[in-house]
Design a protein around this motif. Structure first.
Motif, short mmCIF file in Angstrom:
data_model
loop_
_atom_site.label_atom_id
_atom_site.label_comp_id
_atom_site.label_asym_id
_atom_site.label_seq_id
_atom_site.Cartn_x
_atom_site.Cartn_y
_atom_site.Cartn_z
N TYR A 1 0.86 -1.19 0.00
CA TYR A 1 0.00 0.00 0.00
C TYR A 1 0.90 1.24 0.00
N LEU A 2 0.29 2.41 -0.10
CA LEU A 2 1.03 3.62 -0.42
C LEU A 2 2.20 3.88 0.53
N ASP A 3 1.98 3.78 1.84
CA ASP A 3 3.05 4.07 2.79
C ASP A 3 4.22 3.10 2.63
N GLU A 4 3.91 1.84 2.29
CA GLU A 4 4.98 0.86 2.08
C GLU A 4 5.78 1.19 0.82
N LYS A 5 5.10 1.72 -0.19
CA LYS A 5 5.82 2.14 -1.39
C LYS A 5 6.82 3.24 -1.04
N TYR A 6 6.38 4.17 -0.22
CA TYR A 6 7.30 5.22 0.23
C TYR A 6 8.44 4.61 1.04
N THR A 7 8.14 3.59 1.85
CA THR A 7 9.19 2.92 2.61
C THR A 7 10.29 2.41 1.70
N LEU A 8 9.90 1.73 0.62
CA LEU A 8 10.89 1.16 -0.27
C LEU A 8 11.75 2.22 -0.93
N VAL A 9 11.15 3.27 -1.47
CA VAL A 9 11.95 4.27 -2.17
C VAL A 9 12.81 5.07 -1.20
N ILE A 10 12.27 5.39 -0.02
CA ILE A 10 13.06 6.14 0.96
C ILE A 10 14.28 5.33 1.39
N SER A 11 14.07 4.04 1.66
CA SER A 11 15.18 3.20 2.12
C SER A 11 16.29 3.09 1.08
N GLN A 12 15.98 3.37 -0.19
CA GLN A 12 16.99 3.34 -1.25
C GLN A 12 17.53 4.73 -1.60
N GLY A 13 17.14 5.73 -0.80
CA GLY A 13 17.63 7.09 -1.04
C GLY A 13 16.98 7.75 -2.23
N ILE A 14 15.77 7.33 -2.56
CA ILE A 14 15.05 7.87 -3.73
C ILE A 14 13.85 8.67 -3.24
N VAL A 15 13.65 9.83 -3.81
CA VAL A 15 12.48 10.65 -3.50
C VAL A 15 11.34 10.24 -4.43
N MET A 16 10.20 9.91 -3.85
CA MET A 16 9.03 9.60 -4.67
C MET A 16 8.70 10.80 -5.55
N GLU A 17 8.48 10.55 -6.79
CA GLU A 17 8.23 11.54 -7.85
C GLU A 17 9.50 12.25 -8.29
N GLY A 18 10.66 11.76 -7.85
CA GLY A 18 11.91 12.08 -8.52
C GLY A 18 12.59 13.38 -8.22
N ALA A 19 12.33 14.00 -7.07
CA ALA A 19 12.95 15.30 -6.78
C ALA A 19 14.47 15.22 -6.72
N ASN A 20 15.04 14.05 -6.37
CA ASN A 20 16.49 13.92 -6.39
C ASN A 20 16.95 13.03 -7.55
N GLN A 21 16.09 12.91 -8.58
CA GLN A 21 16.45 12.15 -9.79
C GLN A 21 16.22 13.01 -11.04
N LYS A 22 16.55 14.29 -10.88
CA LYS A 22 16.35 15.23 -11.99
C LYS A 22 17.09 14.79 -13.24
N ASP A 23 18.32 14.28 -13.09
CA ASP A 23 19.11 13.88 -14.25
C ASP A 23 18.56 12.63 -14.92
N VAL A 24 17.77 11.83 -14.17
CA VAL A 24 17.19 10.61 -14.74
C VAL A 24 15.93 10.93 -15.54
N PHE A 25 15.04 11.73 -14.94
CA PHE A 25 13.72 11.94 -15.54
C PHE A 25 13.51 13.31 -16.18
N PHE A 26 14.23 14.34 -15.73
CA PHE A 26 13.82 15.70 -16.07
C PHE A 26 14.88 16.52 -16.81
N THR A 27 15.95 15.92 -17.26
CA THR A 27 16.95 16.67 -18.01
C THR A 27 16.38 17.12 -19.35
N PRO A 28 16.44 18.42 -19.67
CA PRO A 28 15.88 18.91 -20.95
C PRO A 28 16.48 18.17 -22.14
N GLY A 29 15.62 17.75 -23.04
CA GLY A 29 16.05 17.03 -24.24
C GLY A 29 16.24 15.55 -24.05
#
Length: 589
Positions: free
Chosen positions: A32-60
């Motif tokens: 469920y939703l909170d557990e999904k957050y658990t998994l990404v947080i434990s891996q140092g990942i921000v849900m919706e990618g705020a610290n993965q700008k170079d992966v998802f949001f780099t222009p072009g």
């Protein structure tokens, strides 16, 4: 059967039972939703990618790969993930979970297994706690058995969240606190215990902020019972040192936004309670009036004790029916009080007592035997009080008061905060779950008194407890089937984790040159902590990549024109294969 009379064998069997009840079906249902957050947080990942700008949001840049998704994370990434995903709460738990999954791999079962272990350890620690401090082997065994079958513990052992770890740590801290007091009386060295207590305090608070309610009880006990006052000093110094360590998290770590976010949430939930208490994304949130708080708190109080579990559900039982059951129950409790010292009862009383428990049945508007259990509660709680008065020595009285404080203060704290914040959102069982180890002890004391009562009372109440045992068994069945909203949050059972299933299909079907398309719905950010660099969701892509090989070069892309389906586009033919339709299956809560 001689072997079953050995306490060591019995507690071993109880622990096996506890572990079995907790590991059973622990990975059957999707996260469920909170557990999904658990998994990404434990891996140092921000849900919706705020610290993965170079992966998802780099222009072009329009595509990404698992290799890019799994690039090495910094300590700052973990802090940001914790801050944005869980208001900086529970960093100790996420650290434990990260280490666990580094050793045993990332999977739903692996993520939930630490909760299974900590919940089982709670049962063993309850046994040690009662045996050491209440000086009773039988009481310790009964308390451990009750903890083993407690539905609350079992349900939360199935969640990849901090709760089971926090319950264990707070009970351990209380155990160390009492050991220190014991050592002071005997003159034995205590320095090591103070260090252990201080470390447990730090880790407990960093496993869940509301564990402070347990340490508040420790402070109240010190004020009431520790004399002379100069003996408060080492505890005060330990607490100050522990809080100083914790404060570093709020100053330099992921807790920097905690108080700001809590203030924002209090304002948000208060506004929701006043404008749309029933129609909102958070569930029912009511204004904090006396009636609303009482209505929300009643089932929390009732469910703290296994013999009254479910008796506070006014919406199911009806206020009129509950009043009738309690009226007859109070009369029955009067008989228990009148004949509490008797070895046998007059025949008329022997017949009258069970009749009183059943007398409301013709008057109830709903034919629910749970109301018979409710009618027995005044007698059962009276026996608990009687046991506390009769069966504890004078030197154990402070321990009894301490146990009661630990059983009620966490819930009282939630009620006070509800009035302070103006809404009822925080009055929920998981936030006062630190009380359960102590309520099982109180129930065990009640059972000890029950077996000493006259046969008619013992038999009638024993049958009621058997009936309640049936309801507890049914509740456990509903928990395992994922259809009890009180504990699992769902009435329609979740299926297996869809993102895990998609990852397996990708590994099976992907060939070089293929492209995986993820649905990307438009986001509505509530505050700056939630805000990311892209107005569309990357959550489904993130949750799928968690289960893909870290060195894979699968080409992946977001599709903002689709909100539900994950698809695979074959390179040679251009054919689209629907890997999964997520509509209604994201298990949000």
């Amino acid at each position: 059967m001689e072997i079953l009379r050995r306490p060591g064998v019995i507690i071993f069997l109880v622990l096996i039972l506890a572990f079995g009840l907790r590991v059973y079906h622990s990975d059957t249902h999707g996260l469920y939703l909170d557990e999904k957050y658990t998994l990404v947080i434990s891996q140092g990942i921000v849900m919706e990618g705020a610290n993965q700008k170079d992966v998802f949001f780099t222009p072009g840049k329009t595509t990404f790969t698992p290799r890019e998704f799994w690039k090495e994370k910094t300590l700052g990434d973990f802090f940001e993930a914790n801050m944005r995903g869980d208001i900086g709460n529970s960093p100790a738990y996420y650290a434990v979970l990260w280490l666990w999954m580094e050793i045993f791999g990332l999977s739903d079962f692996s993520a939930r297994f630490p909760s299974v272990l900590f919940s089982t350890l709670v049962v063993g620690l309850v046994y040690l706690f009662v045996r050491r401090h209440f000086r009773s082997e039988p009481l310790a065994l009964v308390s451990a058995f009750l903890a083993a079958i407690e539905p609350f513990f079992i349900a939360y052992s199935h969640m990849a969240r901090n709760y089971s770890m926090s319950f264990f740590l707070t009970l351990l801290a209380t155990h160390l606190f009492l050991l220190i007091l014991e050592r002071h009386k005997t003159g034995k060295p205590v320095a090591g215990l103070y260090v252990g207590y201080g470390l447990t305090l730090v880790i407990a608070i960093l496993s869940h902020y509301l564990t402070v309610t347990v340490f508040l009880c420790h402070g109240l006990y010190a004020l009431l019972f520790i004399r002379p006052p100069r003996r408060w000093l080492p505890f005060a110094l330990t607490a100050v040192a522990g809080i100083a360590v914790v404060s570093l998290w709020f100053i330099y770590g992921g807790g920097t936004y905690t108080f700001r976010t809590l203030a924002y949430q209090a304002q948000l939930y208060r506004s929701v309670a006043l404008t749309s208490p029933y129609q909102n994304e958070f569930g029912i949130i009511l204004p904090a009036t006396l009636a609303n708080v009482a209505q929300k708190a009643l089932p929390v109080w009732a469910d703290l004790f296994i013999f009254s579990n479910g008796a506070g559900q006014m919406d199911m039982l009806g206020i009129r029916n509950m009043a009738i059951a309690l009226l007859f129950g109070l009369v029955a409790a009067g008989l228990v009080h009148r004949y509490r010292r008797s070895e046998t009862l007059p025949l008329a009383v022997s017949l009258l007592f069970p009749v009183l428990l059943l007398a409301g049945l013709p008057l109830f508007t709903v034919p629910n035997l749970k109301l018979v259990v409710l009618a027995a509660l005044p007698s059962l709680f009276y026996l608990m009080v009687l046991s506390l008065r009769r069966n504890t020595s004078r030197e154990q009285k402070p321990l009894i008061v301490f146990t009661i404080l630990l059983a009620v203060i966490p819930t009282l704290f939630l009620i006070v905060m509800a009035f302070r914040n103006g809404h009822t959102y925080g009055i929920t069982q998981r936030y006062s779950g630190f009380s359960f180890p102590y309520t099982v002890i109180l129930v065990a004391l009640m059972l000890r008194q029950l077996v000493r009562m006259p046969t008619a009372i013992k038999a009638a109440l024993g049958l009621v407890l058997v009936l309640q045992g049936y309801y507890i068994t049914r509740l456990l069945s509903q928990i395992y089937e994922d259809r009890d909203p009180k504990y699992t949050y769902f009435t329609v059972p979740r299926g297996p984790n869809p993102h895990y299933l998609v990852a397996q299909r990708i590994k099976e079907l992907y060939t070089p040159g293929d492209t995986i398309l993820y649905p990307s719905v438009r986001l509505n950010f509530r505050d700056e902590v939630e805000k990311t660099y892209w107005p569309y969701s990357v959550q489904d892509a993130q949750l799928t990549n968690l289960y893909l090989p870290k060195d894979a070069d699968y080409i992946q892309r977001l599709d903002t024109t689709d909100v539900n389906t994950i698809r695979l586009v074959k390179a040679r033919s251009g054919k689209e294969i629907v890997l999964f339709d997520l509509k209604g299956k994201r298990h949000r809560y």
